[in-house]
Motif scaffolding. Structure first.
Motif, PDB file in Angstrom:
ATOM      1  N   ASP A1060       0.839  -1.227   0.000  1.00  0.00           N
ATOM      2  CA  ASP A1060       0.000   0.000   0.000  1.00  0.00           C
ATOM      3  C   ASP A1060       0.866   1.266   0.000  1.00  0.00           C
ATOM      4  N   ILE A1061       2.159   1.124   0.316  1.00  0.00           N
ATOM      5  CA  ILE A1061       3.003   2.318   0.424  1.00  0.00           C
ATOM      6  C   ILE A1061       3.993   2.392  -0.730  1.00  0.00           C
ATOM      7  N   ILE A1062       4.672   1.243  -1.008  1.00  0.00           N
ATOM      8  CA  ILE A1062       5.630   1.219  -2.116  1.00  0.00           C
ATOM      9  C   ILE A1062       4.975   0.457  -3.271  1.00  0.00           C
ATOM     10  N   PRO A1063       5.045   0.983  -4.481  1.00  0.00           N
ATOM     11  CA  PRO A1063       4.392   0.310  -5.609  1.00  0.00           C
ATOM     12  C   PRO A1063       4.869  -1.140  -5.750  1.00  0.00           C
ATOM     13  N   ALA A1064       3.912  -2.036  -6.070  1.00  0.00           N
ATOM     14  CA  ALA A1064       4.202  -3.476  -6.149  1.00  0.00           C
ATOM     15  C   ALA A1064       5.300  -3.760  -7.175  1.00  0.00           C
ATOM     16  N   VAL A1065       5.315  -3.018  -8.291  1.00  0.00           N
ATOM     17  CA  VAL A1065       6.340  -3.246  -9.326  1.00  0.00           C
ATOM     18  C   VAL A1065       7.720  -3.177  -8.696  1.00  0.00           C
ATOM     19  N   GLU A1066       7.919  -2.151  -7.852  1.00  0.00           N
ATOM     20  CA  GLU A1066       9.232  -1.954  -7.242  1.00  0.00           C
ATOM     21  C   GLU A1066       9.563  -3.140  -6.321  1.00  0.00           C
ATOM     22  N   LEU A1091       4.605 -10.133 -11.092  1.00  0.00           N
ATOM     23  CA  LEU A1091       4.873  -8.967 -11.950  1.00  0.00           C
ATOM     24  C   LEU A1091       4.018  -9.031 -13.212  1.00  0.00           C
ATOM     25  N   GLU A1092       3.951 -10.258 -13.805  1.00  0.00           N
ATOM     26  CA  GLU A1092       3.230 -10.352 -15.078  1.00  0.00           C
ATOM     27  C   GLU A1092       1.736 -10.167 -14.890  1.00  0.00           C
ATOM     28  N   SER A1093       1.265 -10.434 -13.670  1.00  0.00           N
ATOM     29  CA  SER A1093      -0.186 -10.301 -13.464  1.00  0.00           C
ATOM     30  C   SER A1093      -0.577  -8.901 -12.956  1.00  0.00           C
ATOM     31  N   LEU A1094       0.390  -7.990 -12.813  1.00  0.00           N
ATOM     32  CA  LEU A1094       0.053  -6.639 -12.298  1.00  0.00           C
ATOM     33  C   LEU A1094      -0.772  -5.863 -13.331  1.00  0.00           C
ATOM     34  N   GLU A1095      -1.821  -5.268 -12.886  1.00  0.00           N
ATOM     35  CA  GLU A1095      -2.700  -4.543 -13.819  1.00  0.00           C
ATOM     36  C   GLU A1095      -2.135  -3.171 -14.174  1.00  0.00           C
ATOM     37  N   SER A1096      -1.222  -2.657 -13.322  1.00  0.00           N
ATOM     38  CA  SER A1096      -0.721  -1.288 -13.550  1.00  0.00           C
ATOM     39  C   SER A1096       0.261  -1.230 -14.719  1.00  0.00           C
ATOM     40  N   LEU A1097       0.679  -2.383 -15.223  1.00  0.00           N
ATOM     41  CA  LEU A1097       1.667  -2.377 -16.315  1.00  0.00           C
ATOM     42  C   LEU A1097       0.974  -2.295 -17.671  1.00  0.00           C
ATOM     43  N   LEU A1104       8.124  -7.316 -21.941  1.00  0.00           N
ATOM     44  CA  LEU A1104       9.544  -7.295 -21.557  1.00  0.00           C
ATOM     45  C   LEU A1104       9.783  -8.256 -20.403  1.00  0.00           C
ATOM     46  N   TYR A1105       8.869  -8.179 -19.379  1.00  0.00           N
ATOM     47  CA  TYR A1105       9.037  -9.072 -18.220  1.00  0.00           C
ATOM     48  C   TYR A1105       8.957 -10.537 -18.668  1.00  0.00           C
TER      49      TYR A1105
END
Length: 1181
Positions: A1060-1066, A1091-1097, A1104-1105
């Motif tokens: 909730d504080i640091i973006p999941a990608v990071e 990472l591949e299932s993140l909706e923010s990408l 690339l991932y």
């Protein structure tokens, strides 16, 4: 104006004069005549007597030089004043330029065309160029040094006159046939001038003169006519500029030979001859006109043929060439002037300003006040007041009543301050005023205004008084009406315009009588204040000036010819009565004096008046003249047997610097005689003489003489006779004194001989009396001297008073530095503070604050002084010292020193601090100064508000993806603020529940619950989450770079809780790197799946991932090495075990270290390497 012949100079051998010209600047008079006669004269007054100035001083010829050089009759003479040159020409066409060298005139240049004759020559206004016109049409323009600029032949024209325009851009040529042609200064024809004054004139005409006034002495009115063209048949036109559409037309009804303007363009002299109806021969006359064509005067001149006229530079004399004589006439101008309460008011024009400059010259203190008035018409004075009549300016905003009021009367006091004004419709040609009324008359009607002067009212109140009662204060009467005194309502200006056959020509008034003179010689007498026509008188001549004596029993009339006659308005007492016998000693009906131009009745005696006849002043008592006094002054005032006279001619020479020498006081004979008697014969005889000729002034003279001789009895009687109560009291006081020198000292003080009185007091060893005398006079410098020179110690209070008075003296004159020195000695703190403030010496002002006792009444003022210049700290000190914390806080707020304000408010327990804070905080936030707002709240101990703002800043910074370390610091700061808040709540609760220990805990819990309302919940409960997240984020990367792969992966795994504080990608990217480095490919593959299932990408990044994952997992199988089970085994207990903030691993031991501030744990052996807590940076205990 008035004019009379004063002198005549004969030209030797009876040579007839042809022309005359008077140099305006140096005063030389050049006259040319037959047989090559050319003379230069100069009249100068020689006198040692200071009183004899101007026209009254005897004048002699200081120069009388014959200039040899011409053979034929000299026809044209013209001066160049700027370069002191004289240009002359004779009938043979010879032109000579003369120059002044060592007091004599010599030929400088000669020129002769040997063809035709010069008809006219003219220098331009600055004396640089001369234009010469010949009869045959030749025109030459030359420069002052003798070079020809251009020449031109005007074919088929006979030239007669030439004139330059004031700006030297235009030349006017007068032709022999009467035409006037306009050329530019290069000789190009512009147009013919329309001559309107010759309509229906018959016969041939020629031009008698063209004179264009150059404006060197200013103009009587803006846009005033200044170009005069006159013809020999007497027709004349005066124009504003060369193509003026509607010029002023004058028909002088005489044969004109020459015209000339005076020095300031206010009077045009037209010289020539008049054919008298009954006589065959012609009479020489000079007529005087205003620029607007009004006829002023006629001067008759003896002799056969007048040929020329020339004004003196100051406009006080005029020279006339007649036959073989030069006649001089003196002119008494109608100055715009008046005299009120020892102030001479006079007006003059300046070339650079359109308005009249009105000077109020206070002759007592020799101060002058200047006021500028547009289109001033007249100045009238009475008592302490003065009326300025002028044309109403269209642009003046004050005219609320009606825009068509064309004239204004302004009531001023003796320093020129306007007290009231009235707009009127009738032309105020004649104005007079009494103590209560102003009367203005046009030719047809007169207007009364009962003015009010409020002695003690402010300007605002005066306006209210004038607004309220309008009716009855202003009235208008037509001269032909017969007013009965019935109260008329508002003034009806409409009836004032009906024409009359017999216009008004002068007016005079006293408090109870108004006298109006008409052109036919009729005089109307009205009563005042209710206007009733009482009587009409008929005179033989038209009156020019009227004056009533102090009890309105006699009227003095000066007619237009300057003859003074008297008229009794009230029948005197019968001869049987002794007083009547004395009064009717002279018969007024037989009284007559010629050449009178000014007169004044005495203010205090109905039988006494003074008059000016030519250059002599006569005083008449009962119609008997005293011996005359030589003077040419205008009479200001006649009272107390003294005549005040002002030499306006001298003042007008330099009106900006009036000189006391130009005021003259004349004592009349009885006063001089009494004074001589007292000095030569003695008091007894003098008192007998005064008994026979009683007058308060003489009694005062006697009283003062008796006082000097300490003859108290006579002094008292004399004071009684002149009704001087103070004098009587003074004599009584003298009678009570016993020592003789004491009496003499008092008398000396009474006569304002203060030095002498002081010396006498000191000789008697009465320093106290000398000091009190000086205190009365306000001469504190001398008081101080006397106090210091005395032996023994002097009175401290007096000394202080003296120092302060001298300080005041300097402060009034704004000499603050000197004032400070005296105020310091006089210990006058109030004035000292003021002086320091004026000097901007704030250091001394601050020192003064420390010296003053607490609650001193001056402290608030000093605080205010500091506040006005923005010195907050000093202002606060001053306010606190006088116990005004509220003022101190207000000052801080006003000067934006909020933290100081908050601090003060807290220390003084002030209630309204909350509203203040929110006001200022919102102000800061509006300006985007969030950190300042945080600081403000923190200083004010509003920790929660501060924390909220701080979290906001941290969140914003985190979003910006700035340096993680900085974001961590911001979160730590916010969390620390929350800790401070907890601390604050705990202490406040403890202080509330001191005695009830058991309740304290529950109360605290309740309060915390209460405060942590839904909105603040996250902030209060999980204050450290943000700080933890970034701490572990940084730790994982640090471990990775230092090569602790295992620990780095463990820390990265722990980071999963902070999505909730640091973006999941990071987080998952970091985890993937750490696990790959650690060889834990199973964890790595899980991270990649996440990472591949993140909706923010977006798809490209996801691709690339996927490519990267393929590359890794084709080489390595997604299986962890040995550490996996370790990782798995601790999985279950992860939630309960605290995490070490040094290593990022779960703590499995029972003994561990806990930070006192952020309540986070670490392994004991790990924390020993640190001095400060790795998370919150507070020192390790």
């Amino acid at each position: 104006m008035f004019i009379y012949l004063s002198k005549k100079i004969a030209i030797p051998n009876n040579i007839h004069l042809k022309c005359v010209s008077w140099n305006k600047d140096q005063g030389f008079i050049a006259c040319g005549g037959d047989d090559g006669l050319l003379r230069v004269l100069k009249l100068e007054s020689q006198t040692d007597d200071a009183k004899l100035k101007g026209l009254a001083a005897p004048s002699n010829l200081s120069m009388n030089q014959t200039l040899e050089g011409h053979s034929g009759a000299v026809q044209v003479v013209t001066w160049n004043e700027q370069y002191e040159k004289l240009t002359t020409s004779d009938q043979n066409g010879l032109i000579i330029v003369w120059m002044l060298y060592k007091g004599a005139w010599y030929e400088e240049m000669i020129n002769n065309r040997n063809k035709s004759v010069v008809r006219s020559m003219s220098w331009n206004a600055d004396g640089q160029k001369i234009c010469i016109v010949y009869e045959d049409g030749a025109v030459i323009v030359g420069s002052v040094d003798g070079n020809r600029i251009w020449g031109k032949e005007l074919k088929g024209n006979q030239l007669a006159h030439v004139a330059w325009s004031p700006d030297s851009k235009i030349l006017l040529f007068g032709m022999a046939n009467g035409e006037v042609q306009i050329y530019d200064n290069q000789g190009n024809f512009i147009m013919k001038m329309t001559i309107g004054c010759l309509t229906n004139a018959t016969g041939a005409v020629s031009i008698a003169g063209i004179h264009w006034y150059a404006g060197t002495g200013g103009y009587v009115e803006p846009d005033c006519p200044c170009l005069a063209i006159c013809f020999d048949n007497g027709r004349c036109q005066v124009m504003r500029y060369e193509n003026d559409e509607n010029p002023v037309f004058i028909d002088t009804l005489m044969n004109v030979v020459s015209i000339q303007w005076n020095h300031c363009g206010s009077v045009l002299a037209v010289a020539g001859s008049l054919r008298a109806s009954n006589l065959e021969k012609e009479v020489n006359v000079v007529q005087f006109y205003t620029p607007f064509g009004e006829h002023l005067r006629t001067l008759k001149v003896p002799g056969k043929q007048m040929t020329g006229v020339g004004w003196e530079g100051g406009g006080l004399r005029i020279g006339l060439a007649v036959d073989s004589y030069i006649y001089f006439a003196n002119i008494r101008p109608d100055y715009k002037w008046g005299y009120c309460s020892s102030t001479v008011v006079y007006a003059y024009t300046k070339p650079e300003r359109q308005e009249y400059c009105v000077v109020f010259w206070d002759t007592k203190n020799n101060e002058k006040f200047v006021k500028y008035v547009k289109s001033l018409m007249s100045i009238t004075t009475s008592g302490d007041f003065c009326i300025l009549a002028s044309k109403a300016d269209d642009t003046q905003p004050q005219v609320q009543t009606s825009p068509d009021y064309t004239y204004v009367l302004i009531l001023c006091n003796s320093i020129g301050t306007p007290l009231d004004s009235k707009y009127i419709d009738i032309d105020p040609l004649f104005v007079t005023m009494t103590k209560t009324h102003v009367i203005a008359a046009s030719k047809e009607a007169f207007y009364l205004w009962q003015y009010r002067v409020a002695k003690k009212l402010t300007a605002l109140e005066i306006n209210q008084v004038t607004r309220t009662k309008k009716e009855g204060r202003e009235r208008v009467y037509h001269i032909d009406s017969n007013p009965s005194g019935a109260n008329d309502s508002s003034p009806d200006f409409a009836k004032a315009f009906t024409a009359t056959r017999d216009p008004i020509c002068c007016i005079a008034a006293t408090d109870k009588t108004l006298v109006v003179g008409r052109e036919s010689g009729t005089i109307h007498r009205y009563s005042l204040p209710n206007v009733v026509l009482i009587q009409k008188y008929t005179l033989n001549n038209r009156a020019y000036y009227l004056s009533l004596n102090c009890n309105s029993s006699r009227l003095a009339i000066i007619d237009i010819a300057g003859v003074l006659t008297l008229l009794d308005l009230e029948v005197r007492a019968s001869a049987g009565d002794s007083t009547g016998n004395q009064a009717s000693a002279g018969d007024p009906s037989k009284f007559e004096r010629k050449d009178v131009w000014d007169m004044k009745w005495a203010n205090d005696n109905p039988d006494l008046f003074a008059m000016m006849e030519k250059t002599r002043m006569y005083v008449f008592r009962n119609l008997d003249p005293e011996e005359p006094i030589q003077t040419s002054g205008y009479i200001c005032n006649f009272e107390d047997l003294e005549i005040k006279s002002v030499l306006l001619d001298e003042i007008m020479k330099d009106p900006e610097r009036p000189n006391k020498d130009n005021l003259i006081n004349f004592e009349i004979r009885s006063l001089r005689d009494s004074r001589a008697l007292i000095e030569k014969v003695g008091i007894e005889d003098a008192s007998q003489f005064i008994e026979d000729n009683p007058h308060p002034r003489l009694w005062r003279l006697l009283a003062e003489a008796a006082l000097q001789k300490l003859d108290l009895k006579t002094a008292e009687q004399a004071f009684v006779r002149c009704k001087d109560y103070q004098g009587i009291e003074f004599v009584k006081r003298l009678g009570n004194l016993h020592s003789e020198p004491m009496k003499q000292a008092e008398v000396a003080a009474y006569f304002s001989r203060f030095e002498e009185a002081e010396r006498m007091y000191l000789d008697m060893d009465r320093r106290d009396l000398a000091i009190s005398l000086r205190i009365k006079l306000g001469d504190w410098f001398r008081v101080l001297q006397l106090l210091k020179t005395g032996s023994g110690d002097c009175d401290d209070t007096l000394l202080g008073q003296a120092y302060n008075a001298i300080g005041d003296y300097f402060a009034d004159r704004q000499k603050w530095v000197n004032a400070v020195q005296y105020y310091l000695q006089g210990r006058n703190q109030e004035r000292l503070a003021e002086c320091y403030y004026m000097l901007e010496d704030y250091y001394s002002l601050e020192k003064l604050t420390t010296v003053l006792p607490e609650n001193h009444k001056l402290l608030p003022d000093i605080g205010q002084m500091f506040a006005t210049v923005g010195m907050c700290e000093q202002a606060v000190k001053a306010y606190l010292k006088c116990n005004q914390p509220k003022a101190a806080v207000d000052t801080c707020v006003h000067l934006n020193q909020w933290n100081k304000a908050v601090e003060l408010a807290r220390t003084h327990n002030m209630k309204e601090i909350k509203s203040l804070l929110s006001k200022y905080a919102s102000h800061l936030l509006e300006k985007n100064k969030t950190l300042e707002a945080v600081e403000l709240y923190r200083k004010a101990h509003h920790f929660l508000d501060a924390a909220k703002l701080m979290f906001k800043i941290a969140d914003e910074e985190a979003k910006k993806r700035t340096r993680p370390l900085r974001v961590k610091k911001l979160y730590v700061l916010a969390a620390r603020l929350v800790e401070n808040y907890h601390e604050q709540m705990k202490t406040s609760q403890q202080s509330k529940a001191k005695g009830k220990k058991s309740e304290a805990t529950s109360a605290l819990a309740g309060l915390l619950e209460e405060d942590a309302t839904s909105s603040d919940n996250r902030i209060v409960d999980s204050a450290w989450r943000g700080a933890e997240a970034y701490h572990f984020f940084l730790l994982a990367q640090r471990q990775l770079y230092e090569g602790y792969m295992e620990n780095a992966m463990r820390t990265a795994l722990h980071l999963r809780e902070y999505e909730d504080i640091i973006p999941a990608v990071e987080i998952y990217s970091l985890l993937a790197i750490c696990s790959t480095a650690n060889g834990a490919f199973s964890t790595c593959s899980q991270a990649f799946i996440k990472l591949e299932s993140l909706e923010s990408l977006d798809p490209e990044q996801r691709q690339l991932y996927e490519d990267l994952a393929l590359e890794i997992f084709t080489k390595h199988t997604p299986k962890d090495n040995l550490t996996t089970d370790l990782y798995g085994s601790s999985e279950g207990t992860e939630g309960t075990l605290p995490t070490c903030i040094v290593t990022g691993l779960p703590i499995q031991e029972y003994q561990f270290w806990m930070c006192s501030v952020c309540k986070h744990c670490a392994l004991g052996q790990e924390i020993s390497k640190y001095n400060c807590c790795p998370l919150c940076h507070c020192p390790v205990a």
